[in-house]
Write an enzyme that holds these catalytic residues in place. Structure first.
Site, PDB file in Angstrom:
ATOM      1  N   LYS A  59      -4.022  54.066  44.718  1.00 35.42           N
ATOM      2  CA  LYS A  59      -2.749  54.740  44.437  1.00 35.42           C
ATOM      3  C   LYS A  59      -1.764  53.767  43.773  1.00 35.42           C
ATOM      4  O   LYS A  59      -1.125  54.103  42.777  1.00 35.42           O
ATOM      5  CB  LYS A  59      -2.154  55.312  45.730  1.00 35.42           C
ATOM      6  CG  LYS A  59      -2.894  56.558  46.222  1.00 35.42           C
ATOM      7  CD  LYS A  59      -2.520  56.969  47.646  1.00 35.42           C
ATOM      8  CE  LYS A  59      -3.362  58.152  48.124  1.00 35.42           C
ATOM      9  NZ  LYS A  59      -3.103  58.562  49.504  1.00 35.42           N
ATOM     10  N   GLN A 103       0.288  56.517  54.540  1.00 35.04           N
ATOM     11  CA  GLN A 103      -1.139  56.850  54.488  1.00 35.04           C
ATOM     12  C   GLN A 103      -1.617  57.311  55.862  1.00 35.04           C
ATOM     13  O   GLN A 103      -1.346  56.659  56.878  1.00 35.04           O
ATOM     14  CB  GLN A 103      -1.944  55.630  54.000  1.00 35.04           C
ATOM     15  CG  GLN A 103      -3.415  55.896  53.796  1.00 35.04           C
ATOM     16  CD  GLN A 103      -3.716  56.889  52.667  1.00 35.04           C
ATOM     17  OE1 GLN A 103      -2.945  57.039  51.726  1.00 35.04           O
ATOM     18  NE2 GLN A 103      -4.828  57.589  52.767  1.00 35.04           N
ATOM     19  N   ASP A 126       4.606  63.096  49.696  1.00 36.45           N
ATOM     20  CA  ASP A 126       3.447  63.892  50.104  1.00 36.45           C
ATOM     21  C   ASP A 126       3.838  65.314  50.519  1.00 36.45           C
ATOM     22  O   ASP A 126       2.960  66.140  50.781  1.00 36.45           O
ATOM     23  CB  ASP A 126       2.779  63.245  51.339  1.00 36.45           C
ATOM     24  CG  ASP A 126       1.599  62.367  50.966  1.00 36.45           C
ATOM     25  OD1 ASP A 126       0.856  62.747  50.051  1.00 36.45           O
ATOM     26  OD2 ASP A 126       1.423  61.320  51.615  1.00 36.45           O
TER      27      ASP A 126
END
Ligand code: GUN
Length: 291
Positions: A59, A103, A126
């Site tokens: 990422k 994460q 997210d």
């Protein structure tokens, strides 16, 4: 990439993700050429899960290749919740950071709910903050939608796959993929069935699908027997086989006997997730400057 047998056509996530990334990259280049600071993505990794280490490194690497700024903050597996919350506070308060990604999964001693709720909703890249999940539920879509479902919707759109009135069946009810995908498909006027481990006669339910999303983490579960002839199969699974290869939740060769369209693993949904993350960072940056 595996060969496609029978009549199934490939939904090529590599190519569609390149197109999305080049759009983001052009927009970022225009911003920086006009003297604006670049968007920045902060990636927080707690613990030493090998898959999470690979994903977070990818990422940050792709963020930088796309012209964004990116920083990866790593913490040991025994990091305390207060240390992590303090770091999130600092990222929330830092005006040069536009997107914050935590994460998942987090180490078991940490409360995922408390950590995700600590991220500033305006930097929630997210779309996992309860406020943003609530907006998704209400049909008031926030600028950053959960990356894997958002990437799949972009992939379906890029192949002009019609959704309105179609029956979408999703296997897997996670908050990261299954539930938000159900809401996005509903928003696109599909008729949605969300299946899980207690669903009775899963193959029969799946065979009703015009669009079948497999997001359970069970290698090779979806065989031809689960697929209506001509259906679109989106395979979210990333499973490592004994010989080290990546395989999806679909048995690719078998599913291809009936599928009209199918995503490969690798090269399908995975690259779309990362491209959606970059698009989300840019969207949050733009939202921060227009508010
Ligand atoms: N772990 C697996 N998928 C994801 C994702 O899309 N976002 C985050 N933050 N963690 C993940």
């Amino acid at each position: 990439m595996p060969a496609v047998s029978e009549g199934a056509r490939l939904l090529d996530g590599k190519s569609a993700s390149r197109a999305l990334l080049s759009q983001v990259s052009r927009a970022v280049a225009e911003l920086t050429a006009s003297g604006a600071p670049p968007p920045k993505l902060a990636v927080v990794l707690a613990g030493d899960d090998p898959a999470s280490q690979v994903y977070t490194a990818r990422k940050t690497k792709i963020a930088i290749e796309t012209g964004l700024l990116s920083e990866r903050l790593t913490f040991p597996a025994d990091v305390s919740e207060s240390v992590l919350l303090g770091e999130i506070e600092r990222l929330n308060a830092n005006p040069t950071v536009h997107g914050v990604l935590i994460q998942l999964p987090l180490p078991a001693h940490l409360s995922t709910a408390r950590i995700l709720a600590a991220v500033d909703p305006a930097k929630d890249v997210d779309g996992f903050h309860p406020l943003n999940l609530g907006r998704l539920l209400a049909g008031d879509l926030p600028p950053a939608l959960p990356c894997t479902p958002s990437g799949m919707m972009t992939l379906l759109n890029s192949y002009d796959i019609p959704l309105a009135g179609r029956h979408a069946v999703i296997v897997g009810r996670s908050t990261i993929v299954g539930k938000p995908m159900a809401l996005l498909l509903l928003h696109a006027n599909a008729t949605v069935t969300l299946c899980h481990s207690k669903t009775r006669d899963l193959p029969a339910v799946c065979r009703q699908a015009d669009i079948l999303v497999a997001a359970v983490g069970s290698a090779g579960l979806i065989t031809a027997d689960y697929v209506q002839p001509g259906a679109v199969v989106l395979d979210v699974g990333i499973n490592r086989s004994a010989d080290g290869r990546l395989t999806g939740d679909a048995d690719f060769e078998s599913a291809c006997r009936n599928a009209g369209w199918i995503t490969p693993v690798p090269g399908g949904v995975g690259p779309m997730t990362i491209a959606a993350l970059m698009a989300n960072t840019l969207a949050l940056y733009r939202a921060s400057r227009s508010s």
